[in-house]
Design a protein around this motif. Structure first.
Motif, PDB file in Angstrom:
ATOM      1  N   ILE A   1      49.867   0.556 114.410  1.00 45.84           N
ATOM      2  CA  ILE A   1      49.724  -0.497 113.400  1.00 45.84           C
ATOM      3  C   ILE A   1      48.541  -0.209 112.491  1.00 45.84           C
ATOM      4  CG2 ILE A   1      49.477  -2.995 113.044  1.00 45.84           C
ATOM      5  CD1 ILE A   1      52.102  -2.098 114.360  1.00 45.84           C
ATOM      6  N   TYR A   2      47.508   0.441 113.057  1.00 48.89           N
ATOM      7  CA  TYR A   2      46.373   0.843 112.232  1.00 48.89           C
ATOM      8  C   TYR A   2      46.407   2.335 111.874  1.00 48.89           C
ATOM      9  CZ  TYR A   2      41.853   2.674 110.965  1.00 48.89           C
ATOM     10  OH  TYR A   2      40.856   3.361 110.319  1.00 48.89           O
ATOM     11  N   HIS A   3      46.612   3.196 112.853  1.00 45.10           N
ATOM     12  CA  HIS A   3      46.372   4.617 112.623  1.00 45.10           C
ATOM     13  C   HIS A   3      47.324   5.255 111.621  1.00 45.10           C
ATOM     14  CE1 HIS A   3      42.986   5.308 115.153  1.00 45.10           C
ATOM     15  NE2 HIS A   3      43.584   4.856 116.238  1.00 45.10           N
ATOM     16  N   LEU A   4      48.477   4.668 111.370  1.00 41.58           N
ATOM     17  CA  LEU A   4      49.350   5.224 110.334  1.00 41.58           C
ATOM     18  C   LEU A   4      48.847   4.886 108.934  1.00 41.58           C
ATOM     19  CD1 LEU A   4      52.913   4.760 111.892  1.00 41.58           C
ATOM     20  CD2 LEU A   4      51.574   6.868 111.665  1.00 41.58           C
ATOM     21  N   LYS A   5      47.786   4.058 108.857  1.00 37.82           N
ATOM     22  CA  LYS A   5      47.089   3.862 107.584  1.00 37.82           C
ATOM     23  C   LYS A   5      45.593   4.017 107.808  1.00 37.82           C
ATOM     24  CE  LYS A   5      47.101  -1.273 107.602  1.00 37.82           C
ATOM     25  NZ  LYS A   5      48.449  -1.849 107.803  1.00 37.82           N
ATOM     26  N   GLU A   6      45.252   4.914 108.722  1.00 33.18           N
ATOM     27  CA  GLU A   6      43.850   5.078 109.096  1.00 33.18           C
ATOM     28  C   GLU A   6      42.964   5.334 107.886  1.00 33.18           C
ATOM     29  OE1 GLU A   6      40.998   7.748 112.030  1.00 33.18           O
ATOM     30  OE2 GLU A   6      43.142   7.613 112.423  1.00 33.18           O
ATOM     31  N   ALA A   7      41.854   4.600 107.866  1.00 33.08           N
ATOM     32  CA  ALA A   7      40.810   4.682 106.840  1.00 33.08           C
ATOM     33  C   ALA A   7      41.167   3.959 105.543  1.00 33.08           C
ATOM     34  CB  ALA A   7      40.425   6.126 106.537  1.00 33.08           C
ATOM     35  N   ASP A   8      42.415   3.541 105.365  1.00 32.17           N
ATOM     36  CA  ASP A   8      42.758   2.810 104.137  1.00 32.17           C
ATOM     37  C   ASP A   8      41.964   1.509 103.992  1.00 32.17           C
ATOM     38  OD1 ASP A   8      44.527   4.809 103.520  1.00 32.17           O
ATOM     39  OD2 ASP A   8      46.335   3.643 103.896  1.00 32.17           O
ATOM     40  N   PRO A   9      41.848   0.668 105.036  1.00 35.65           N
ATOM     41  CA  PRO A   9      41.092  -0.572 104.854  1.00 35.65           C
ATOM     42  C   PRO A   9      39.635  -0.331 104.487  1.00 35.65           C
ATOM     43  CG  PRO A   9      42.425  -0.675 106.857  1.00 35.65           C
ATOM     44  CD  PRO A   9      42.454   0.746 106.386  1.00 35.65           C
ATOM     45  N   HIS A  10      39.065   0.759 104.983  1.00 26.89           N
ATOM     46  CA  HIS A  10      37.654   1.032 104.721  1.00 26.89           C
ATOM     47  C   HIS A  10      37.428   1.497 103.285  1.00 26.89           C
ATOM     48  CE1 HIS A  10      38.164   1.941 109.188  1.00 26.89           C
ATOM     49  NE2 HIS A  10      37.643   0.738 109.087  1.00 26.89           N
ATOM     50  N   ALA A  11      38.483   2.002 102.659  1.00 28.29           N
ATOM     51  CA  ALA A  11      38.348   2.463 101.275  1.00 28.29           C
ATOM     52  C   ALA A  11      38.024   1.311 100.331  1.00 28.29           C
ATOM     53  CB  ALA A  11      39.629   3.171 100.824  1.00 28.29           C
ATOM     54  N   TRP A  12      38.360   0.083 100.730  1.00 31.67           N
ATOM     55  CA  TRP A  12      38.027  -1.065  99.883  1.00 31.67           C
ATOM     56  C   TRP A  12      36.520  -1.202  99.716  1.00 31.67           C
ATOM     57  CZ3 TRP A  12      42.158  -2.646  97.503  1.00 31.67           C
ATOM     58  CH2 TRP A  12      43.403  -2.696  98.151  1.00 31.67           C
ATOM     59  N   ALA A  13      35.732  -0.625 100.625  1.00 35.55           N
ATOM     60  CA  ALA A  13      34.276  -0.752 100.533  1.00 35.55           C
ATOM     61  C   ALA A  13      33.699   0.091  99.400  1.00 35.55           C
ATOM     62  CB  ALA A  13      33.622  -0.338 101.856  1.00 35.55           C
ATOM     63  N   ILE A  14      34.403   1.142  98.988  1.00 37.77           N
ATOM     64  CA  ILE A  14      33.824   2.092  98.037  1.00 37.77           C
ATOM     65  C   ILE A  14      33.353   1.424  96.746  1.00 37.77           C
ATOM     66  CG2 ILE A  14      34.272   4.153  96.646  1.00 37.77           C
ATOM     67  CD1 ILE A  14      36.161   5.085  98.914  1.00 37.77           C
ATOM     68  N   PRO A  15      34.185   0.640  96.044  1.00 33.02           N
ATOM     69  CA  PRO A  15      33.701   0.036  94.795  1.00 33.02           C
ATOM     70  C   PRO A  15      32.690  -1.077  95.013  1.00 33.02           C
ATOM     71  CG  PRO A  15      35.896  -0.773  95.300  1.00 33.02           C
ATOM     72  CD  PRO A  15      35.608   0.325  96.287  1.00 33.02           C
ATOM     73  N   ARG A  16      32.471  -1.474  96.269  1.00 32.80           N
ATOM     74  CA  ARG A  16      31.548  -2.568  96.552  1.00 32.80           C
ATOM     75  C   ARG A  16      30.158  -2.073  96.940  1.00 32.80           C
ATOM     76  NH1 ARG A  16      35.453  -6.275  96.350  1.00 32.80           N
ATOM     77  NH2 ARG A  16      37.438  -5.952  97.430  1.00 32.80           N
ATOM     78  N   LEU A  17      29.998  -0.740  97.024  1.00 26.72           N
ATOM     79  CA  LEU A  17      28.722  -0.136  97.378  1.00 26.72           C
ATOM     80  C   LEU A  17      28.167   0.629  96.186  1.00 26.72           C
ATOM     81  CD1 LEU A  17      29.659   1.285 100.904  1.00 26.72           C
ATOM     82  CD2 LEU A  17      28.544  -0.903 100.385  1.00 26.72           C
ATOM     83  N   GLN A  18      26.927   1.079  96.313  1.00 27.14           N
ATOM     84  CA  GLN A  18      26.319   1.882  95.257  1.00 27.14           C
ATOM     85  C   GLN A  18      25.373   2.907  95.879  1.00 27.14           C
ATOM     86  OE1 GLN A  18      23.448  -0.452  92.861  1.00 27.14           O
ATOM     87  NE2 GLN A  18      23.837  -2.157  94.274  1.00 27.14           N
ATOM     88  N   GLY A  19      24.966   3.879  95.073  1.00 27.51           N
ATOM     89  CA  GLY A  19      23.972   4.844  95.495  1.00 27.51           C
ATOM     90  C   GLY A  19      24.370   5.638  96.722  1.00 27.51           C
ATOM     91  N   LYS A  20      23.381   5.872  97.611  1.00 28.03           N
ATOM     92  CA  LYS A  20      23.591   6.669  98.810  1.00 28.03           C
ATOM     93  C   LYS A  20      24.645   6.059  99.718  1.00 28.03           C
ATOM     94  CE  LYS A  20      20.108   8.573 101.005  1.00 28.03           C
ATOM     95  NZ  LYS A  20      18.916   8.747 101.894  1.00 28.03           N
ATOM     96  N   ALA A  21      24.669   4.736  99.808  1.00 31.66           N
ATOM     97  CA  ALA A  21      25.654   4.079 100.671  1.00 31.66           C
ATOM     98  C   ALA A  21      27.070   4.428 100.228  1.00 31.66           C
ATOM     99  CB  ALA A  21      25.446   2.568 100.661  1.00 31.66           C
ATOM    100  N   LYS A  22      27.319   4.384  98.927  1.00 34.17           N
ATOM    101  CA  LYS A  22      28.650   4.723  98.406  1.00 34.17           C
ATOM    102  C   LYS A  22      28.980   6.190  98.667  1.00 34.17           C
ATOM    103  CE  LYS A  22      29.895   3.393  94.156  1.00 34.17           C
ATOM    104  NZ  LYS A  22      31.203   2.670  94.099  1.00 34.17           N
ATOM    105  N   ALA A  23      28.068   7.080  98.288  1.00 36.28           N
ATOM    106  CA  ALA A  23      28.322   8.507  98.417  1.00 36.28           C
ATOM    107  C   ALA A  23      28.557   8.900  99.876  1.00 36.28           C
ATOM    108  CB  ALA A  23      27.149   9.302  97.835  1.00 36.28           C
ATOM    109  N   SER A  24      27.789   8.309 100.771  1.00 33.92           N
ATOM    110  CA  SER A  24      27.905   8.655 102.194  1.00 33.92           C
ATOM    111  C   SER A  24      29.205   8.132 102.785  1.00 33.92           C
ATOM    112  CB  SER A  24      26.707   8.107 102.967  1.00 33.92           C
ATOM    113  OG  SER A  24      25.495   8.648 102.466  1.00 33.92           O
ATOM    114  N   LEU A  25      29.602   6.925 102.407  1.00 29.00           N
ATOM    115  CA  LEU A  25      30.859   6.394 102.918  1.00 29.00           C
ATOM    116  C   LEU A  25      32.036   7.228 102.400  1.00 29.00           C
ATOM    117  CD1 LEU A  25      31.884   2.889 103.734  1.00 29.00           C
ATOM    118  CD2 LEU A  25      33.397   4.115 102.184  1.00 29.00           C
ATOM    119  N   VAL A  26      31.951   7.671 101.149  1.00 28.07           N
ATOM    120  CA  VAL A  26      33.010   8.522 100.607  1.00 28.07           C
ATOM    121  C   VAL A  26      33.082   9.839 101.372  1.00 28.07           C
ATOM    122  CG1 VAL A  26      33.710   9.876  98.593  1.00 28.07           C
ATOM    123  CG2 VAL A  26      33.021   7.497  98.304  1.00 28.07           C
TER     124      VAL A  26
END
Length: 323
Positions: A132-157
């Protein structure tokens, strides 16, 4: 792209969402409902899935249907309140993460059981749950990218780049999981087992989507992601040992042993560290994300082990009964 089919309803809320998606009827009012029960969790999952791959026969325009969004907001309010009621809270991020790094000597979870005593049918059930999760693994976490900035954004990417196979489709973690399902004789189609996943599993995935789709919960999403990475490496090691014992290729899990040990450090130091340097007021949200993840995963594990110990399937319908 093949879209999954809508599942059967599990109560009035999920029935109302399915009717709205199928026949264009207004979404029902929520009222009082068990925030952790099958009906509400399925209804919430259906609403969230419109932001991922949708469902066969459902127009993509329904993603922004105001009635469905209104209903989703009510469902989220109940779910969020339940999670906050089950977690201790606080704002000591270092302490709550350190707790996850220390595993009790006598710990006995699902991965311990599958490593030592698990049977092949139990492995197959567990993989069905996690699909239920792993067939879309990491997709939910991608929503964080536009909500972060600087090192936090680059590191999460950078972490997400690994999750998505470093640019190689065949190495995406979701694809490695699909390959594992194929080896186990399971249906690796996206959403194939939504029908049999219990509320305890749906709640884990719904939490990720809820955190990701709300900018106000960006701290909770980062906390969740860090908690998941901290606990995955030791669990993946046990799973790899269990699969090897049963003669199943453990590649999906061996891939996570080293990668997630590195990801944990990146998330703790560079993502959370930089986020809280910029927005120290989010510390309590990060703690909440960690605690909610730990509580929901523990609840799911108790369901699975409890059912297995009593000789029953942990799914709503055993894999052997599926056609």
């Amino acid at each position: 792209m093949k879209e999954p089919k809508l599942p059967r309803a599990r109560g009035p809320l999920s029935a109302g969402v399915i009717s709205a998606l199928t026949f264009g009827e207004p979404a029902p009012r929520v009222g009082s409902a068990d925030p952790l029960g099958d009906d509400l969790q399925l209804a919430l999952y259906l609403c969230y899935e419109l932001h991922y791959r949708g469902f066969a026969g459902v127009s993509g325009e329904r993603e922004w249907d105001p009635e469905l969004l209104r209903m989703r907001g009510e469902l989220e309010g109940l779910f969020l309140a339940a999670l906050k009621g089950e977690t201790a809270g606080g704002d000591d991020v270092i302490a709550v993460l350190e707790e996850l790094l220390v595993e009790p000597i006598d710990a006995r979870g699902v991965s311990h059981h599958l490593r030592d005593d698990g049977e092949l049918w139990q492995v197959r059930e567990y993989i069905v749950h996690r699909s239920i999760y792993h067939l879309k693994e990491a997709d939910p976490h991608a929503w964080a990218i536009p909500r972060l900035q600087g090192k936090a954004k680059a590191s999460l990417v950078a972490v997400e780049f690994d999750e998505f196979g470093g640019g190689r489709a065949e190495r995406m973690h979701a694809q490695l999981f699909a390959d594992l399902m194929d080896e186990l004789g399971l249906d690796s189609s996206y959403g194939a087992y939504l029908e049999v996943a219990p509320a305890e599993m749906l709640a884990v995935v719904n939490m990720m989507s809820m955190f990701g789709l709300h900018r106000s919960l960006r701290g909770a999403l980062v906390g969740h992601f860090a908690a998941a990475e901290i606990t995955t490496a030791p669990s993946a090691r046990r799973m790899a040992q269990g699969l090897t014992r049963l003669g199943v290729d453990p590649l999906f899990f061996t891939e996570h042993i080293e990668a997630d040990a590195v990801h944990e450090q990146v998330l703790r130091r560079d993502v959370i560290g930089d986020l809280l340097h910029r927005e120290p007021g989010l510390a309590a949200d990060v703690v909440f994300g960690v605690q909610a993840t730990d509580w929901l995963e523990g609840r799911f594990g108790e369901l699975v082990l409890g059912r297995w110990q009593s000789g029953r399937s942990s799914l709503l319908v055993p894999v052997s009964d599926l056609r």
